[in-house]
Design an enzyme around this catalytic site. Structure first.
Site, PDB file in Angstrom:
ATOM      1  N   PHE A  88      38.149  46.253  35.291  1.00  0.00           N
ATOM      2  CA  PHE A  88      37.309  45.065  35.141  1.00  0.00           C
ATOM      3  C   PHE A  88      37.434  44.199  36.398  1.00  0.00           C
ATOM      4  O   PHE A  88      38.530  43.986  36.898  1.00  0.00           O
ATOM      5  CB  PHE A  88      37.746  44.275  33.898  1.00  0.00           C
ATOM      6  CG  PHE A  88      36.718  43.292  33.418  1.00  0.00           C
ATOM      7  CD1 PHE A  88      35.599  43.721  32.724  1.00  0.00           C
ATOM      8  CD2 PHE A  88      36.852  41.940  33.684  1.00  0.00           C
ATOM      9  CE1 PHE A  88      34.645  42.825  32.277  1.00  0.00           C
ATOM     10  CE2 PHE A  88      35.906  41.033  33.250  1.00  0.00           C
ATOM     11  CZ  PHE A  88      34.791  41.468  32.547  1.00  0.00           C
ATOM     12  N   PHE A 123      44.118  43.162  30.228  1.00  0.00           N
ATOM     13  CA  PHE A 123      44.799  43.113  28.934  1.00  0.00           C
ATOM     14  C   PHE A 123      45.640  44.373  28.709  1.00  0.00           C
ATOM     15  O   PHE A 123      46.706  44.314  28.095  1.00  0.00           O
ATOM     16  CB  PHE A 123      43.754  42.962  27.810  1.00  0.00           C
ATOM     17  CG  PHE A 123      44.334  42.693  26.456  1.00  0.00           C
ATOM     18  CD1 PHE A 123      44.610  41.398  26.055  1.00  0.00           C
ATOM     19  CD2 PHE A 123      44.617  43.737  25.585  1.00  0.00           C
ATOM     20  CE1 PHE A 123      45.156  41.140  24.808  1.00  0.00           C
ATOM     21  CE2 PHE A 123      45.164  43.492  24.339  1.00  0.00           C
ATOM     22  CZ  PHE A 123      45.439  42.182  23.947  1.00  0.00           C
ATOM     23  N   GLU A 124      45.148  45.510  29.200  1.00  0.00           N
ATOM     24  CA  GLU A 124      45.837  46.791  28.986  1.00  0.00           C
ATOM     25  C   GLU A 124      46.889  47.099  30.046  1.00  0.00           C
ATOM     26  O   GLU A 124      47.622  48.091  29.920  1.00  0.00           O
ATOM     27  CB  GLU A 124      44.821  47.932  28.951  1.00  0.00           C
ATOM     28  CG  GLU A 124      43.884  47.923  27.760  1.00  0.00           C
ATOM     29  CD  GLU A 124      42.744  46.933  27.889  1.00  0.00           C
ATOM     30  OE1 GLU A 124      42.149  46.579  26.864  1.00  0.00           O
ATOM     31  OE2 GLU A 124      42.459  46.524  29.041  1.00  0.00           O
ATOM     32  N   ILE A 148      39.023  36.164  35.705  1.00  0.00           N
ATOM     33  CA  ILE A 148      38.239  35.047  36.236  1.00  0.00           C
ATOM     34  C   ILE A 148      37.792  34.150  35.085  1.00  0.00           C
ATOM     35  O   ILE A 148      37.266  34.625  34.079  1.00  0.00           O
ATOM     36  CB  ILE A 148      37.032  35.563  37.031  1.00  0.00           C
ATOM     37  CG1 ILE A 148      37.539  36.411  38.215  1.00  0.00           C
ATOM     38  CG2 ILE A 148      36.181  34.408  37.537  1.00  0.00           C
ATOM     39  CD1 ILE A 148      36.454  37.080  39.015  1.00  0.00           C
ATOM     40  N   THR A 152      34.528  30.236  28.051  1.00  0.00           N
ATOM     41  CA  THR A 152      35.228  30.317  26.763  1.00  0.00           C
ATOM     42  C   THR A 152      36.737  30.411  27.002  1.00  0.00           C
ATOM     43  O   THR A 152      37.210  30.510  28.136  1.00  0.00           O
ATOM     44  CB  THR A 152      34.759  31.546  25.967  1.00  0.00           C
ATOM     45  OG1 THR A 152      35.185  32.738  26.650  1.00  0.00           O
ATOM     46  CG2 THR A 152      33.234  31.570  25.846  1.00  0.00           C
ATOM     47  N   HIS A 154      38.534  32.857  26.277  1.00  0.00           N
ATOM     48  CA  HIS A 154      38.921  34.265  26.441  1.00  0.00           C
ATOM     49  C   HIS A 154      39.802  34.445  27.673  1.00  0.00           C
ATOM     50  O   HIS A 154      40.723  35.268  27.683  1.00  0.00           O
ATOM     51  CB  HIS A 154      37.656  35.125  26.552  1.00  0.00           C
ATOM     52  CG  HIS A 154      37.929  36.587  26.705  1.00  0.00           C
ATOM     53  ND1 HIS A 154      38.464  37.353  25.696  1.00  0.00           N
ATOM     54  CD2 HIS A 154      37.754  37.429  27.770  1.00  0.00           C
ATOM     55  CE1 HIS A 154      38.599  38.603  26.110  1.00  0.00           C
ATOM     56  NE2 HIS A 154      38.176  38.677  27.367  1.00  0.00           N
ATOM     57  N   PHE A 179      53.991  41.445  38.914  1.00  0.00           N
ATOM     58  CA  PHE A 179      52.761  40.865  38.386  1.00  0.00           C
ATOM     59  C   PHE A 179      51.812  40.550  39.534  1.00  0.00           C
ATOM     60  O   PHE A 179      51.980  39.574  40.259  1.00  0.00           O
ATOM     61  CB  PHE A 179      53.080  39.591  37.592  1.00  0.00           C
ATOM     62  CG  PHE A 179      51.900  39.015  36.857  1.00  0.00           C
ATOM     63  CD1 PHE A 179      51.408  39.636  35.724  1.00  0.00           C
ATOM     64  CD2 PHE A 179      51.291  37.857  37.303  1.00  0.00           C
ATOM     65  CE1 PHE A 179      50.325  39.115  35.028  1.00  0.00           C
ATOM     66  CE2 PHE A 179      50.204  37.319  36.627  1.00  0.00           C
ATOM     67  CZ  PHE A 179      49.718  37.951  35.487  1.00  0.00           C
TER      68      PHE A 179
END
Length: 211
Positions: A88, A123-124, A148, A152, A154, A179
């Site tokens: 993503f 997320f994964e 980014i 919302t 999210h 990280f």
């Protein structure tokens, strides 16, 4: 303090006469200096030599001959690393990956000693990093992604989950998980952190993994 006039009464008059120049002593402006050269070298890191020539007070000639040889203070040859990359926002994450791989190469990590694993999103990243850490095959695991901010909440959920997942993977299996997930306000900021004025943040993260 005694004045100059008073000093003349205390010292012989010859003390204040101008002494003639020493025989055959040239003036400063007529001096000509032969080239002075110096060099330093460190085996494996490069050589530098500089030659400087003074002809007279009004002229100055400098010649520089420098050889640039790449080297490193840290060698990671023979160590294995894993890189987990989120697809993503790939326009950003691919740039981050390229910077990380370039850093690994610079520090003598061979291509066959690097495993790159692509995942759907940030997320994964932590989930896969944990599985890789469990294998005990890697010196360190670099986690790359780009989150980014949108309109919302999210963004907050993904960014927090990615951070906690990477931290958990590192703590559970004792393998350093670096990280390298960017959390940015907009796409311009993300691109700037990937290859802009701020440099490549995951090139820095790769250096952390090596260290």
């Amino acid at each position: 303090m005694a004045s100059f006039a008073a000093a003349q009464h205390l010292l012989p008059a010859s003390t204040f006469r101008s002494s003639p120049l020493l025989p055959n002593r040239p003036s400063i402006s007529s001096l000509s200096y032969k080239p002075l050269s110096f060099s330093s070298s460190t085996a494996g890191f490069g050589q530098a030599g500089v030659a400087i020539e003074f002809k007279d007070r009004g002229s100055f000639v400098q010649t520089v001959d420098v050889r640039h040889l790449m080297g490193s203070l840290t060698r990671a040859e023979g160590l294995r690393f894993a890189v987990v990359v989120a697809r993503f926002n790939e326009v950003v994450t691919r740039l981050l990956l390229e910077g990380a791989l370039e850093t690994f190469k610079r520090y003598s990590v061979k291509e066959e000693d690097i495993d790159v694993v692509w995942v759907p999103g940030s997320f994964e990243v932590g989930v896969v990093a944990e599985r890789l850490g469990k294998s005990k095959k890697y010196q360190a695991i670099l986690c790359i992604g780009a989150v980014i901010k949108g309109d919302t909440s999210h963004y907050d959920a993904v960014a927090n989950s990615a951070a906690s997942g990477v931290l958990s993977a590192s703590l559970n299996f004792g393998v350093p998980c670096i990280f390298g997930v960017l959390t940015c306000e907009d796409m311009d900021q993300a691109l700037n952190l990937a290859e802009g004025k701020s440099g490549n943040k995951d090139a820095e993260a790769a250096l952390t993994a090596i260290s």
